[in-house]
Motif scaffolding. Structure first.
Motif, PDB file in Angstrom:
ATOM      1  N   LEU A 518       0.831  -1.208   0.000  1.00 29.71           N
ATOM      2  CA  LEU A 518       0.000   0.000   0.000  1.00 29.71           C
ATOM      3  C   LEU A 518       0.862   1.252   0.000  1.00 29.71           C
ATOM      4  CD1 LEU A 518      -2.934  -0.720   2.506  1.00 29.71           C
ATOM      5  CD2 LEU A 518      -2.949  -0.884   0.020  1.00 29.71           C
ATOM      6  N   ASP A 519       1.934   1.224   0.800  1.00 32.40           N
ATOM      7  CA  ASP A 519       2.817   2.390   0.884  1.00 32.40           C
ATOM      8  C   ASP A 519       3.479   2.682  -0.455  1.00 32.40           C
ATOM      9  OD1 ASP A 519       2.228   2.775   3.540  1.00 32.40           O
ATOM     10  OD2 ASP A 519       3.939   1.637   4.284  1.00 32.40           O
ATOM     11  N   MET A 520       3.831   1.623  -1.190  1.00 28.45           N
ATOM     12  CA  MET A 520       4.522   1.821  -2.474  1.00 28.45           C
ATOM     13  C   MET A 520       3.566   2.228  -3.590  1.00 28.45           C
ATOM     14  SD  MET A 520       7.391  -1.204  -2.596  1.00 28.45           S
ATOM     15  CE  MET A 520       6.193  -2.531  -2.471  1.00 28.45           C
ATOM     16  N   SER A 521       2.299   1.893  -3.437  1.00 27.41           N
ATOM     17  CA  SER A 521       1.329   2.170  -4.497  1.00 27.41           C
ATOM     18  C   SER A 521       0.730   3.559  -4.318  1.00 27.41           C
ATOM     19  CB  SER A 521       0.214   1.123  -4.483  1.00 27.41           C
ATOM     20  OG  SER A 521       0.740  -0.181  -4.562  1.00 27.41           O
ATOM     21  N   GLU A 522       0.494   4.207  -5.436  1.00 32.39           N
ATOM     22  CA  GLU A 522      -0.094   5.545  -5.403  1.00 32.39           C
ATOM     23  C   GLU A 522      -1.611   5.418  -5.489  1.00 32.39           C
ATOM     24  OE1 GLU A 522       1.680   7.880  -8.470  1.00 32.39           O
ATOM     25  OE2 GLU A 522       3.737   7.410  -7.851  1.00 32.39           O
ATOM     26  N   LEU A 523      -2.242   5.298  -4.300  1.00 35.33           N
ATOM     27  CA  LEU A 523      -3.687   5.111  -4.234  1.00 35.33           C
ATOM     28  C   LEU A 523      -4.362   6.378  -3.728  1.00 35.33           C
ATOM     29  CD1 LEU A 523      -3.946   1.574  -2.559  1.00 35.33           C
ATOM     30  CD2 LEU A 523      -3.563   2.139  -4.959  1.00 35.33           C
ATOM     31  N   GLU A 524      -5.645   6.504  -4.055  1.00 38.84           N
ATOM     32  CA  GLU A 524      -6.433   7.567  -3.461  1.00 38.84           C
ATOM     33  C   GLU A 524      -6.512   7.334  -1.953  1.00 38.84           C
ATOM     34  OE1 GLU A 524     -10.281   8.156  -5.431  1.00 38.84           O
ATOM     35  OE2 GLU A 524      -9.596   6.701  -6.921  1.00 38.84           O
ATOM     36  N   LYS A 525      -6.687   8.411  -1.197  1.00 41.08           N
ATOM     37  CA  LYS A 525      -6.795   8.255   0.251  1.00 41.08           C
ATOM     38  C   LYS A 525      -8.117   7.622   0.648  1.00 41.08           C
ATOM     39  CE  LYS A 525      -3.684  11.858   1.964  1.00 41.08           C
ATOM     40  NZ  LYS A 525      -3.588  13.101   2.773  1.00 41.08           N
ATOM     41  N   SER A 526      -9.181   7.997  -0.042  1.00 37.81           N
ATOM     42  CA  SER A 526     -10.495   7.460   0.292  1.00 37.81           C
ATOM     43  C   SER A 526     -10.903   6.452  -0.771  1.00 37.81           C
ATOM     44  CB  SER A 526     -11.542   8.579   0.386  1.00 37.81           C
ATOM     45  OG  SER A 526     -12.801   8.048   0.736  1.00 37.81           O
ATOM     46  N   THR A 527     -10.573   5.209  -0.535  1.00 40.18           N
ATOM     47  CA  THR A 527     -10.888   4.156  -1.493  1.00 40.18           C
ATOM     48  C   THR A 527     -10.937   2.821  -0.761  1.00 40.18           C
ATOM     49  OG1 THR A 527     -10.295   3.263  -3.661  1.00 40.18           O
ATOM     50  CG2 THR A 527      -8.494   3.600  -2.109  1.00 40.18           C
ATOM     51  N   ARG A 528     -11.378   1.799  -1.466  1.00 36.77           N
ATOM     52  CA  ARG A 528     -11.470   0.464  -0.859  1.00 36.77           C
ATOM     53  C   ARG A 528     -10.631  -0.518  -1.669  1.00 36.77           C
ATOM     54  NH1 ARG A 528     -17.185  -2.132   0.752  1.00 36.77           N
ATOM     55  NH2 ARG A 528     -16.848  -0.637   2.440  1.00 36.77           N
ATOM     56  N   ILE A 529      -9.953  -1.401  -0.948  1.00 37.95           N
ATOM     57  CA  ILE A 529      -9.148  -2.437  -1.589  1.00 37.95           C
ATOM     58  C   ILE A 529      -9.640  -3.807  -1.118  1.00 37.95           C
ATOM     59  CG2 ILE A 529      -7.363  -2.282   0.214  1.00 37.95           C
ATOM     60  CD1 ILE A 529      -5.319  -3.008  -1.996  1.00 37.95           C
ATOM     61  N   ASP A 617     -17.053  -3.065 -15.827  1.00 33.09           N
ATOM     62  CA  ASP A 617     -18.258  -2.509 -16.434  1.00 33.09           C
ATOM     63  C   ASP A 617     -19.505  -3.311 -16.081  1.00 33.09           C
ATOM     64  OD1 ASP A 617     -17.930  -4.800 -17.887  1.00 33.09           O
ATOM     65  OD2 ASP A 617     -17.571  -3.810 -19.818  1.00 33.09           O
ATOM     66  N   GLY A 618     -19.344  -4.241 -15.127  1.00 29.92           N
ATOM     67  CA  GLY A 618     -20.454  -5.081 -14.733  1.00 29.92           C
ATOM     68  C   GLY A 618     -20.505  -6.397 -15.496  1.00 29.92           C
ATOM     69  N   GLN A 619     -19.827  -6.437 -16.624  1.00 31.00           N
ATOM     70  CA  GLN A 619     -19.784  -7.649 -17.433  1.00 31.00           C
ATOM     71  C   GLN A 619     -18.385  -8.242 -17.470  1.00 31.00           C
ATOM     72  OE1 GLN A 619     -22.530  -9.029 -18.759  1.00 31.00           O
ATOM     73  NE2 GLN A 619     -23.765  -7.358 -17.888  1.00 31.00           N
ATOM     74  N   GLN A 620     -17.405  -7.374 -17.612  1.00 30.46           N
ATOM     75  CA  GLN A 620     -16.022  -7.800 -17.736  1.00 30.46           C
ATOM     76  C   GLN A 620     -15.166  -7.043 -16.730  1.00 30.46           C
ATOM     77  OE1 GLN A 620     -15.057 -10.223 -19.944  1.00 30.46           O
ATOM     78  NE2 GLN A 620     -13.008 -10.207 -19.056  1.00 30.46           N
ATOM     79  N   MET A 621     -14.329  -7.783 -15.999  1.00 34.37           N
ATOM     80  CA  MET A 621     -13.445  -7.169 -15.013  1.00 34.37           C
ATOM     81  C   MET A 621     -12.021  -7.194 -15.532  1.00 34.37           C
ATOM     82  SD  MET A 621     -12.918  -8.133 -10.964  1.00 34.37           S
ATOM     83  CE  MET A 621     -14.581  -7.555 -10.581  1.00 34.37           C
ATOM     84  N   ARG A 622     -11.331  -6.061 -15.382  1.00 36.59           N
ATOM     85  CA  ARG A 622      -9.946  -5.956 -15.818  1.00 36.59           C
ATOM     86  C   ARG A 622      -9.089  -5.438 -14.675  1.00 36.59           C
ATOM     87  NH1 ARG A 622     -10.799  -9.082 -19.067  1.00 36.59           N
ATOM     88  NH2 ARG A 622     -11.080  -8.838 -21.312  1.00 36.59           N
ATOM     89  N   LEU A 623      -7.889  -6.030 -14.514  1.00 30.64           N
ATOM     90  CA  LEU A 623      -6.928  -5.597 -13.504  1.00 30.64           C
ATOM     91  C   LEU A 623      -5.834  -4.807 -14.186  1.00 30.64           C
ATOM     92  CD1 LEU A 623      -6.596  -8.877 -11.374  1.00 30.64           C
ATOM     93  CD2 LEU A 623      -8.148  -6.942 -11.029  1.00 30.64           C
ATOM     94  N   MET A 624      -5.602  -3.589 -13.693  1.00 30.22           N
ATOM     95  CA  MET A 624      -4.634  -2.687 -14.314  1.00 30.22           C
ATOM     96  C   MET A 624      -3.524  -2.347 -13.319  1.00 30.22           C
ATOM     97  SD  MET A 624      -6.348  -2.503 -17.109  1.00 30.22           S
ATOM     98  CE  MET A 624      -5.371  -1.300 -18.013  1.00 30.22           C
ATOM     99  N   SER A 625      -2.340  -2.093 -13.840  1.00 27.45           N
ATOM    100  CA  SER A 625      -1.198  -1.733 -12.995  1.00 27.45           C
ATOM    101  C   SER A 625      -1.448  -0.409 -12.286  1.00 27.45           C
ATOM    102  CB  SER A 625       0.074  -1.628 -13.842  1.00 27.45           C
ATOM    103  OG  SER A 625       0.376  -2.861 -14.444  1.00 27.45           O
ATOM    104  N   VAL A 626      -0.886  -0.285 -11.081  1.00 33.96           N
ATOM    105  CA  VAL A 626      -1.003   0.927 -10.279  1.00 33.96           C
ATOM    106  C   VAL A 626       0.357   1.603 -10.229  1.00 33.96           C
ATOM    107  CG1 VAL A 626      -1.474   1.844  -7.983  1.00 33.96           C
ATOM    108  CG2 VAL A 626      -2.876  -0.007  -8.888  1.00 33.96           C
ATOM    109  N   PRO A 627       0.427   2.916 -10.497  1.00 40.88           N
ATOM    110  CA  PRO A 627       1.711   3.612 -10.416  1.00 40.88           C
ATOM    111  C   PRO A 627       2.355   3.430  -9.043  1.00 40.88           C
ATOM    112  CG  PRO A 627       0.062   5.008 -11.434  1.00 40.88           C
ATOM    113  CD  PRO A 627      -0.661   3.800 -10.930  1.00 40.88           C
ATOM    114  N   GLY A 628       3.627   3.056  -9.059  1.00 42.92           N
ATOM    115  CA  GLY A 628       4.367   2.868  -7.819  1.00 42.92           C
ATOM    116  C   GLY A 628       4.387   1.438  -7.334  1.00 42.92           C
ATOM    117  N   ALA A 629       3.433   0.606  -7.785  1.00 47.35           N
ATOM    118  CA  ALA A 629       3.402  -0.796  -7.356  1.00 47.35           C
ATOM    119  C   ALA A 629       4.533  -1.550  -8.034  1.00 47.35           C
ATOM    120  CB  ALA A 629       2.059  -1.425  -7.713  1.00 47.35           C
ATOM    121  N   THR A 630       5.159  -2.456  -7.294  1.00 47.69           N
ATOM    122  CA  THR A 630       6.250  -3.253  -7.847  1.00 47.69           C
ATOM    123  C   THR A 630       5.984  -4.711  -7.581  1.00 47.69           C
ATOM    124  OG1 THR A 630       7.531  -3.073  -5.800  1.00 47.69           O
ATOM    125  CG2 THR A 630       7.925  -1.405  -7.493  1.00 47.69           C
ATOM    126  N   GLU A 631       6.669  -5.560  -8.309  1.00 51.64           N
ATOM    127  CA  GLU A 631       6.504  -7.003  -8.118  1.00 51.64           C
ATOM    128  C   GLU A 631       7.193  -7.433  -6.834  1.00 51.64           C
ATOM    129  OE1 GLU A 631       7.866  -9.058 -11.548  1.00 51.64           O
ATOM    130  OE2 GLU A 631       6.725  -7.843 -12.935  1.00 51.64           O
TER     131      GLU A 631
END
Length: 631
Positions: A518-529, A617-631
């Motif tokens: 979480l610390d490495m990822s650039e997330l919104e402050k008010s969001t759910r994971i 979109d309710g039909q198809q879910m896609r996972l996208m990279s987050v800025p700052g996240a690393t493997e």
């Protein structure tokens, strides 16, 4: 900015005291309610930071107002302020608040309910400058818990806007409780330092007679008790009060009471019933106008929770009880009844063995009745009002103890720790605090105001002058839980290192990796994971500790065996969490086989231990990279 906020508060206090011609200790709780409601409005807009500018403008406005007054009015205002700040009640009240704030400044969160909600939520409030976005509340199972007391904690936390200090939150909590007890000090006569010190100490220890959770954590029931008790006395405290102060105080008390805890509306209802019964017919209609403001605050919070999808599991359970036949009366009703009766009759309200008197719930109930009978017998109150207070105390106590029992055989039917008297007394002690402490505070105010008539025939000047205060101090001394009060103020310090170590132990290696991600990822402050965990061992207790560390980000957990999880099913589980991000902890199962089909175009392979953004979109879910996240 701390100095600016404190200065603005006291300028408002002096002005309102001058305007209403009331003592400072009586105006402080009214002003505290005003502050909470102002913060409530700003928090709705996620603009709590605007309070800084408002405080500066208020100071400037008061300066201009003071300059605009005629010389005589300025002199009159100055004399009134000088007179008020020299009053023994104000000196003792400020001494009490200063000592409590100073002594509790090193407290850390240890109580389970604080970990589960109160501390986690106020941390979110601190970082977000208001309430979370839709599906962003950090304690999803307690989403509709009202924020009244939380906002006072925020005000103190904001004194240090750069570092979240749990000790400041405790300072705000204790201040919120104590300000509604300060009017007791108004009736202390003379300037005897020892009497003033004793009364200040009595206020701190008074709740320990029947409630101890407030000394270790943010117990909202104690806050309700202080407001409820203050409201009951405010109803009777009519003589010499301006109409705007009398009715305004009642409306403000009720409006904050319903914002402290969901069950606050019950105590608000009891208060309104008492108010209507106490008033004569001419004033009864006007008294009902007091209900408008609490209806607005209570309804606005319910509407906000509906829009933001903030629902607590307790509320959901109550709704199911009322609308379906999914639940019934507990099969352990007889066992619950046995435990309740045993605890009510023979278990001390404070668990420690006191040096003098350990009141049981029944003993406390009888004690309250005897106090009212004594007041009535000594003609301290008019006969009609005395009878009303007696019957109201008896009936409201019986009703609420009945409500507590019904809650245990319905809503809390699965809480088997209450099947023993040792567990049941904890519940009676905590949830009964608004009745026990609230009614006691109400009667203490009556005693301090009218009890002097008992000592008028005494030869001793000390007894005639300080009899009510000394008897008040003696009563608290004989019945209080001294160790709980001392530990909550000073003794806790020795255990702070061990408490912090225990909290650290609850964050296991998987949680540490998650928090680092979480610390490495650039997330919104008010969001759910959505956090996908292995289902090898239950971790719901440790997850609450992780939530506290992750706040203000909301975390919802899914325990899954990924070796046997179809992609479509997993996608629906994630969708049902209403999360914007996904994290999957390391597992021996082939997680890529489950999540690779969800990867967005050009995203490459799926990795555990990495935060992904969810596009759906309710039909198809896609996972996208987050800025700052690393493997």
């Amino acid at each position: 900015m701390a100095v600016i906020h404190i200065m603005a508060f006291f300028l408002c206090l002096f002005f309102l005291s001058y305007y209403w011609k009331e003592s400072l200790v009586e105006v402080i709780p009214v002003l505290a309610c005003m502050l909470v409601l102002a913060l409530y409005a700003l928090a709705m807009l996620r603009r709590l930071f605007l309070l800084d500018g408002i405080a500066v403008m208020m100071i400037a406005g008061f300066a201009l107002l003071f300059i605009s007054w005629k010389k005589e009015k300025r002199a009159d205002f100055g004399k009134a302020c000088l007179h008020n700040i020299r009053q023994p009640s104000f000196v003792a009240g400020m001494m009490l608040l200063f000592v409590v704030i100073l002594c509790t400044s090193r407290k850390v969160v240890t109580w389970w309910d604080d970990i589960n909600f109160w501390a986690t939520d106020v941390k979110s409030l601190y970082y977000l400058d208001g309430f979370a976005n839709q599906y962003g509340n950090v304690a999803p199972e307690f989403g509709d818990y009202p924020p009244g007391a939380q906002l006072m904690k925020w005000w103190f936390l904001h004194f240090d806007p750069d570092v979240f200090q749990e000790g400041l939150a405790f300072a705000g909590y204790y201040t919120m409780n104590l300000v509604f007890m300060l009017p007791l000090l108004k009736h202390v006569k003379g300037k005897n330092v020892f009497i003033l010190f004793g009364m200040a100490a009595a206020l701190w220890f008074l709740p320990s007679i029947a409630e101890i959770y407030g000394y270790d954590g943010f117990c909202a029931d104690l806050t309700m008790a202080c407001i409820y008790g203050g409201f009951l006395f405010a109803v009777t405290d009519r003589e010499g009060k301006a109409e705007s102060f009398y009715y305004g105080r009642l409306a403000l008390y009720l409006s904050v009471l319903v914002l402290v805890k969901s069950i606050g509306f019950i105590w608000g209802f009891f208060g309104v019933v008492f108010m209507c019964l106490y008033q004569n017919k001419e004033r009864r209609k006007k008294s009902l106008s007091v209900c408008v403001l609490p209806l607005v605050t209570g309804a606005s919070w319910m509407l906000f929770c509906l829009v933001m999808r903030r629902v607590t599991k307790t509320t959901a359970t109550v709704v199911k009880y009322m609308t379906t036949d999914e639940y019934g009366i507990s099969g352990y009703t007889r066992d619950y009844a046995k435990a309740f009766i045993e605890a009510f009759v023979s278990s001390p309200l404070h668990k420690e063995k006191g040096p003098f008197v350990d009141l049981t719930p029944l003993g406390f109930y009888v004690c309250i009745c005897l106090l009212v009978v004594f007041f009535y017998h000594r003609n301290m109150m008019p006969r009609k009002e005395g009878r009303l207070i007696l019957w109201f105390s008896v009936i409201s106590g019986a009703l609420f103890y009945g409500i507590i029992f019904i809650a245990h055989i319905t809503i809390f039917a699965m809480e088997t720790q209450y099947l023993e008297a040792s567990g049941m007394i904890s519940s009676i002690e905590r949830y009964g605090a608004p009745f026990t402490i609230g009614t006691l505070l109400f009667l203490a105010n009556i005693w301090m105001k009218y009890g002097g008539s008992v000592f008028v025939r005494f030869r001793s000047v000390l007894a005639r002058k300080y009899g009510t205060a000394l008897s008040m101090i003696l009563f608290v001394a004989l019945t209080a839980g001294w160790r709980s009060g001392y530990y909550g103020l000073i003794g806790y310090r020795a255990d702070v290192p061990s408490h912090l170590a225990q909290r650290k132990e609850m964050i296991d290696a998987d949680a540490v990796s998650f928090l680092q991600a979480l610390d490495m990822s650039e997330l919104e402050k008010s969001t759910r994971i959505c956090y996908i965990q292995r289902d090898d061992v239950p971790r719901w207790v440790k997850n609450s500790y992780t939530n506290l560390e992750a706040s203000p980000i909301s975390v919802i957990y899914k325990s899954v065996n990924l070796a046997d999880a179809p992609t479509d099913w997993m996608a629906q589980e994630i969708r049902d969490s209403h999360a914007s991000y996904l994290y999957v902890e390391d597992t021996d199962a082939d997680a890529a086989a489950v999540f690779a089909p969800m990867m967005g175009a050009g995203e490459g392979a799926f990795y555990c231990g990495v935060v992904y953004q969810i596009e759906d979109d309710g039909q198809q879910m896609r996972l996208m990279s987050v800025p700052g996240a690393t493997e």
